[in-house]
Design an enzyme around this catalytic site. Structure first.
Site, short mmCIF file in Angstrom:
data_model
loop_
_atom_site.label_atom_id
_atom_site.label_comp_id
_atom_site.label_asym_id
_atom_site.label_seq_id
_atom_site.Cartn_x
_atom_site.Cartn_y
_atom_site.Cartn_z
N HIS A 1 0.86 -1.19 0.00
CA HIS A 1 0.00 0.00 0.00
C HIS A 1 0.89 1.23 0.00
O HIS A 1 1.95 1.21 0.61
CB HIS A 1 -0.90 0.00 1.25
CG HIS A 1 -2.05 0.96 1.14
ND1 HIS A 1 -1.93 2.29 1.46
CD2 HIS A 1 -3.33 0.77 0.73
CE1 HIS A 1 -3.10 2.87 1.26
NE2 HIS A 1 -3.96 1.98 0.81
N ASP B 1 -8.01 -5.16 0.26
CA ASP B 1 -8.50 -5.94 -0.87
C ASP B 1 -8.13 -7.41 -0.80
O ASP B 1 -8.63 -8.21 -1.59
CB ASP B 1 -7.96 -5.35 -2.18
CG ASP B 1 -8.60 -4.01 -2.47
OD1 ASP B 1 -9.79 -3.89 -2.17
OD2 ASP B 1 -7.92 -3.11 -2.97
N1 ACO Z 1 4.15 -7.75 -4.78
C1 ACO Z 1 5.49 -7.76 -4.95
N2 ACO Z 1 6.27 -6.68 -4.82
C2 ACO Z 1 5.69 -5.54 -4.49
C3 ACO Z 1 4.30 -5.44 -4.29
C4 ACO Z 1 3.52 -6.59 -4.43
N3 ACO Z 1 2.20 -6.56 -4.26
N4 ACO Z 1 3.98 -4.16 -3.97
C5 ACO Z 1 5.13 -3.46 -3.97
N5 ACO Z 1 6.16 -4.30 -4.28
C6 ACO Z 1 7.59 -3.91 -4.31
C7 ACO Z 1 7.91 -3.13 -5.57
O1 ACO Z 1 8.38 -4.00 -6.60
C8 ACO Z 1 8.98 -2.20 -5.10
O2 ACO Z 1 10.20 -2.92 -5.01
P1 ACO Z 1 11.60 -2.17 -5.32
O3 ACO Z 1 11.72 -1.10 -4.25
O4 ACO Z 1 12.61 -3.25 -5.20
O5 ACO Z 1 11.49 -1.59 -6.69
C9 ACO Z 1 8.57 -1.87 -3.66
O6 ACO Z 1 7.79 -3.02 -3.23
C10 ACO Z 1 7.74 -0.59 -3.52
O7 ACO Z 1 6.64 -0.67 -4.41
P2 ACO Z 1 6.02 0.59 -5.19
O8 ACO Z 1 5.30 0.11 -6.41
O9 ACO Z 1 7.07 1.63 -5.38
O10 ACO Z 1 4.96 1.12 -4.12
P3 ACO Z 1 3.74 2.08 -4.40
O11 ACO Z 1 3.46 2.77 -3.12
O12 ACO Z 1 3.98 2.94 -5.61
O13 ACO Z 1 2.55 1.08 -4.79
C11 ACO Z 1 0.73 -0.43 -4.63
C12 ACO Z 1 1.57 0.64 -3.90
C13 ACO Z 1 0.24 0.09 -6.01
C14 ACO Z 1 -0.53 -0.72 -3.78
C15 ACO Z 1 1.59 -1.71 -4.79
O14 ACO Z 1 2.00 -2.20 -3.54
C16 ACO Z 1 0.86 -2.81 -5.57
O15 ACO Z 1 0.92 -2.82 -6.82
N6 ACO Z 1 0.16 -3.77 -4.86
C17 ACO Z 1 -0.63 -4.76 -5.51
C18 ACO Z 1 -1.96 -4.17 -5.97
C19 ACO Z 1 -2.92 -3.91 -4.81
O16 ACO Z 1 -3.14 -4.75 -3.94
N7 ACO Z 1 -3.53 -2.70 -4.81
C20 ACO Z 1 -4.53 -2.33 -3.76
C21 ACO Z 1 -4.12 -1.11 -3.01
S1 ACO Z 1 -5.29 -0.79 -1.72
C22 ACO Z 1 -6.52 0.10 -2.41
O17 ACO Z 1 -6.40 0.75 -3.39
C23 ACO Z 1 -7.83 0.09 -1.72
#
Ligand code: ACO
Length: 434
Positions: free
Chosen positions: A311, A369
């Site tokens: 998140h 979620d």
């Molecule tokens: N699985 C694996 N790796 C992940 C995940 C995941 N679900 N989420 C983040 N990471 C990793 C990224 O690859 C990144 O790694 P790095 O630093 O080595 O490059 C690091 O964790 C940070 O991730 P970001 O994408 O920079 O984080 P951001 O805050 O931009 O994204 C998000 C947050 C979009 C929710 C992301 O965690 C994601 O895509 N999760 C899966 C989708 C999801 O469940 N969305 C629901 C959000 S809740 C809502 O909207 C109600």
């Protein structure tokens, strides 16, 4: 809204040897903000923050999140306490008005909302213009936006009474419209609201009753629906809420603003994630395949991400996910679903991920979620309706935030700037010379 931000010192910014002092403001809890409003005037520079990771767009007194601790407060009350003890309508009153209602206020509010559940017959006919296979979110966006055309004489955002009326209408009519979007997509007749029922029970009846058979609302299921709505009611300045505020900052009609919020929520990075999570759990299929998916999530060359994990704000267990997990168990027990492959996979996946160094170090915890897809599908909703339910609940947050913005006389039209990297000025070339 009475502005309450306090002075908390100054920050110094040095550009080419010239120091500019910027005021720092404090809220009641949480990080301070540096006021950069006069930066351009004094230095000729903008701030650059695509994705707004370090930007406060507003002062607000509605919802507070401490992502590090995993805390979510509505008007100061922890989400767990509200989910346990409150109802969706009481929570709606709290978000809109700032305080929990007393008995009289509560009854009056429930009465007002209950008396606005019907929609104009011409809105009913609006649905028949959609294709049968239209996504229910497309119907929501179009129909809520179309309400602007029905209440144009009572939707002035600057008029307090008309603003209240629009807020009440939106909360009351969203379930009726959401249920119709569902009924239309499956070819069943619309079910009219039943004002003898609670907000969530009435919604379930409008979704699942058919004229040919009697329909009894299961109170355990209605209670679970209410909790799910409470969990999704507000989440401070997220993408869809910011969209509603931005649309509203121009003085736009409230129904058009909420339609803009619905459009933003529809995206898979926002409201669409629970659908993606449930699909992922089904794709994994069996517990023994989890390690393969964990390995893929960790592989930088593989675009796969563990849906329902991570998140932007929570760097701890999302407090809504805990309530959702409990609600999922209660619903499955009530419905007598003993063997749920997706629930088994979800629980095992959660256990493994919470102990895996990759997820631990990156602070990737289950978000709301992760379990919501399982519970919503057990309640009988198809995946295409998941985001609609989210929109229904979040409407309360959107209108509360919209109203707060309009009450705050320091707010101006939202108008960000840019760093321009396109072509500099050049002369037009006739087509024969290109
Ligand atoms: N699985 C694996 N790796 C992940 C995940 C995941 N679900 N989420 C983040 N990471 C990793 C990224 O690859 C990144 O790694 P790095 O630093 O080595 O490059 C690091 O964790 C940070 O991730 P970001 O994408 O920079 O984080 P951001 O805050 O931009 O994204 C998000 C947050 C979009 C929710 C992301 O965690 C994601 O895509 N999760 C899966 C989708 C999801 O469940 N969305 C629901 C959000 S809740 C809502 O909207 C109600």
């Amino acid at each position: 809204m009475e502005n309450k931000i306090k002075d908390a010192g100054t920050a110094k910014l040095e550009i080419d040897g010239k120091v500019t002092e910027l005021p720092i403001y404090a809220g009641s809890v949480g990080p301070n903000g540096i006021d950069v409003r006069a930066l351009y005037k004094h230095t000729g520079h903008f701030t650059f923050d695509p994705g707004y990771t370090s930007t406060c767009s507003t002062e607000s007194q509605i919802t507070y999140i401490d992502g590090g601790k995993g805390t979510l407060l509505y008007r100061g009350y922890p989400i767990e306490q509200l989910a346990e003890n409150s109802t969706f309508l009481e929570t709606a009153y709290l978000l809109m008005n700032g305080e929990l209602p007393d008995k009289q206020q509560s009854e009056a509010f429930v009465d007002t909302i209950t008396n606005h559940t019907m929609i104009h017959e011409q809105v009913e006919r609006f649905f028949h213009g959609f294709r049968r296979d239209a996504h229910p979110m497309a119907m929501m966006c179009g129909t809520i936006g179309a309400l602007s055309a029905f209440y144009h004489d009572s939707s002035d955002p600057q008029n307090n009474e008309q603003r209240d009326m629009a807020m009440h209408r939106l909360i009351a009519k969203l379930p009726t419209i959401a249920a119709r979007a569902y009924k239309y997509s499956i070819g069943q007749p619309f079910v009219y609201p039943d004002n003898s029922l609670s907000y969530s029970a009435n919604f379930l009846k409008m979704c699942f009753a058919v004229p040919a058979e009697p329909y009894e609302v299961n109170p355990v299921i209605a209670d679970a629906m209410d909790k799910i709505f409470i969990l999704h009611a507000d989440h401070e300045q997220n993408a869809s809420t910011s969209t509603v505020r931005l649309a509203g900052s121009s003085g736009a009609n409230p129904y058009a603003c909420i339609a803009a919020g619905i459009a933003c929520l529809w995206g898979p990075s926002h409201g669409g994630a629970n659908e993606a999570c449930l699909n992922m759990l089904k794709e994994i299929g069996t517990v023994d395949r989890i390690p393969e998916y964990i390995a893929r999530a960790k592989d930088k060359k593989d675009p796969f991400r563990l849906m329902g994990f991570g998140h932007r704000v929570y760097k701890n267990y999302d407090p809504r996910a805990r309530v959702m997990q409990k609600t999922t168990h209660a619903v499955l027990a009530e419905l007598g679903i003993k063997d749920s492959a997706v629930l088994d996979i979800a629980m095992e996946l959660e256990k493994i991920a919470l102990n895996d160094p990759y997820f631990v170090e990156k602070k990737l915890y289950p978000n709301v979620d992760f379990y919501s897809g399982i519970v919503l599908s057990a309640l009988g909703f198809p995946t295409s309706m998941f985001t609609v339910l989210f929109a229904l609940a979040r409407t309360v947050g959107w209108i509360s935030q919209w109203n707060e913005m309009l009450e705050d006389k320091t707010q101006r039209i939202g108008r960000p700037r840019q760093i321009y990297t396109g072509a500099t000025q050049r002369d037009y070339v006739p087509v024969s010379k290109r």
